[in-house]
Design an enzyme around this catalytic site. Structure first.
Site, PDB file in Angstrom:
ATOM      1  CB  SER A 135      -0.880  -0.036   1.254  1.00  0.00           C
ATOM      2  OG  SER A 135      -1.587   1.176   1.401  1.00  0.00           O
ATOM      3  CE  LYS A 161      -4.716   0.204   0.513  1.00  0.00           C
ATOM      4  NZ  LYS A 161      -5.364  -0.542   1.626  1.00  0.00           N
ATOM      5  CE  LYS A 163      -3.791   3.978   2.175  1.00  0.00           C
ATOM      6  NZ  LYS A 163      -5.001   3.505   2.867  1.00  0.00           N
TER       7      LYS A 163
END
Ligand code: OSB
Ligand code: MG
Length: 367
Positions: A135, A161, A163
């Site tokens: 992430s 991933k 943000k």
């Protein structure tokens, strides 16, 4: 099993680099560790509450308060059937699932050690390695972001991933997609949007994302259902799912097609397993999320992710992606896009107690 004693320690851990999400930046975690003792054995848990009440209404302070004042005084001294029953004396406490989870998960570790099996085995895990993703927080530029993505792909992570937040979304993800046309890619908004942004979020459909995580607010089950009907990209819920009841509601309404399970968010492994079982019965995927945990919370997540329904790579990254030095040994590593599920008793990694004691900024003991 009898919980004879308990120790609580709050340990500051500085992140290797700041982690920015739509609600703010994290530089340091204040990790609350729970150590339960019984039959000469120990079990460890970690509270995932954040330093501020942005991701959840719980914080380090509320968790410390509820753990020291209510949960541990009620649990220590109790004999219970197994880890699922350890929270029975505190069922009356409303909410505070992160505080509760820290104790429940420590009890699972202790119970596994009492049985002489790994936590993964105790939980019903079936995999010896789990696929892992990473992430990536908001970066100052698209160039910096693509550089980061390239670096993590080189390290072997099998899913990226990113943000997002308003102003840092469609165009930014488009650049990443252009540069990495084939990479399994997804976005996490941490509730930064409203239904008024539906046409913007619809543009994500062209990017072939695996899913978009938590685009709307955590109570917005109906709004997520409306959004899911409008966009092709599967919605994954994170913040919204605090229990198996929330997951049932979300499925009934059509609010999501995927769930991110974090045992520390839902009150522990028992509830995490119930959500896993529900999703499996509907043939819907789950994956294990992360909360920038130390090696203790990570060990719990890896064990849970070995269950058969965790078919997608989790936010379970190597220790060194977060910390200069972790508080467990051996540290967690990524090889060929996977992490090995420890096979030793309980968590299968050793908590560095000496270091935890020397770093601890706050302590409480219960016997
Ligand atoms: O929304 O999944 C999230 C970290 C802190 C709070 C919320 C989230 C996250 C992450 C990091 O995405 C996942 C990890 O631990 O690597
Ligand atoms: Mg999330």
């Amino acid at each position: 099993m009898k919980i004879e004693r308990a120790e609580l320690r709050q340990v500051p851990m500085r992140l290797e680099e700041p982690f920015e999400i739509s609600s703010g930046v994290m530089h340091e975690r204040h990790v609350i560790l729970v150590r339960l003792l019984g039959q000469g054995l120990e079990g460890w848990g970690e509270c995932v509450a954040g330093e501020d009440p942005a991701y959840s209404s719980e914080t380090t302070e509320t968790a410390w308060h509820v753990l020291t004042r209510f949960i541990l005084p009620a649990v220590v001294g109790c004999s219970v059937e197994g880890p699922e029953a350890v929270l029975d004396p505190v069922r009356w406490i409303r909410g505070h699932r992160m505080a509760k989870a820290a104790v429940e998960m420590a009890a699972w570790d202790l119970a596994a050690r009492m049985d002489g099996v790994s936590l993964a085995e105790k939980l019903g895990g079936t995999r010896s390695v789990v696929p892992v993703g990473v992430s990536i927080g908001l970066q100052e530029s698209d160039e910096k972001l693509t550089e980061k993505v390239a670096g993590y792909l080189t390290e072997g992570y099998t899913r990226i991933k990113v943000k997002i937040k308003p102003g840092r979304d469609v165009a930014m993800l488009g650049r990443v997609r252009e540069r990495f046309p084939e990479v399994p890619l997804m976005a996490d908004a941490n509730s930064a949007y409203t239904l008024a942004d539906a046409s913007l979020l619809k543009k994500l459909d062209r990017l072939g994302l695996m899913m978009i995580e938590q685009p709307l607010r955590h109570e917005d089950y109906l709004e997520h259902a409306h959004l899911q009907a409008l966009i092709g990209t599967p919605i994954c819920l994170d913040e919204s799912i605090r229990s198996v009841g929330d997951a049932e509601l979300a499925l009934k309404l059509g609010s999501c097609r995927v769930v991110n399970i974090k045992p520390g968010r839902v009150g522990g492994h028992g509830e995490a397993k119930r959500i896993h079982d529900l999703m499996q019965s509907r043939h819907l995927p789950v994956w294990c999320g992360g909360m920038l945990e130390s090696g203790i919370g990570r060990a719990h997540n890896v064990a849970l992710a070995s269950l058969p329904g965790f078919t997608l790579p989790g936010d379970i990254s190597a220790s060194r992606r977060y910390w200069a030095r972790d508080i467990v040994s051996p540290e967690f590593e990524v090889n060929d896009g996977t992490m090995v599920v420890p096979t030793g008793p309980g968590l299968g990694v050793e908590a560095d107690r000496e270091r935890i004691e020397s770093l601890a900024r706050r302590r409480a003991d219960f016997d």
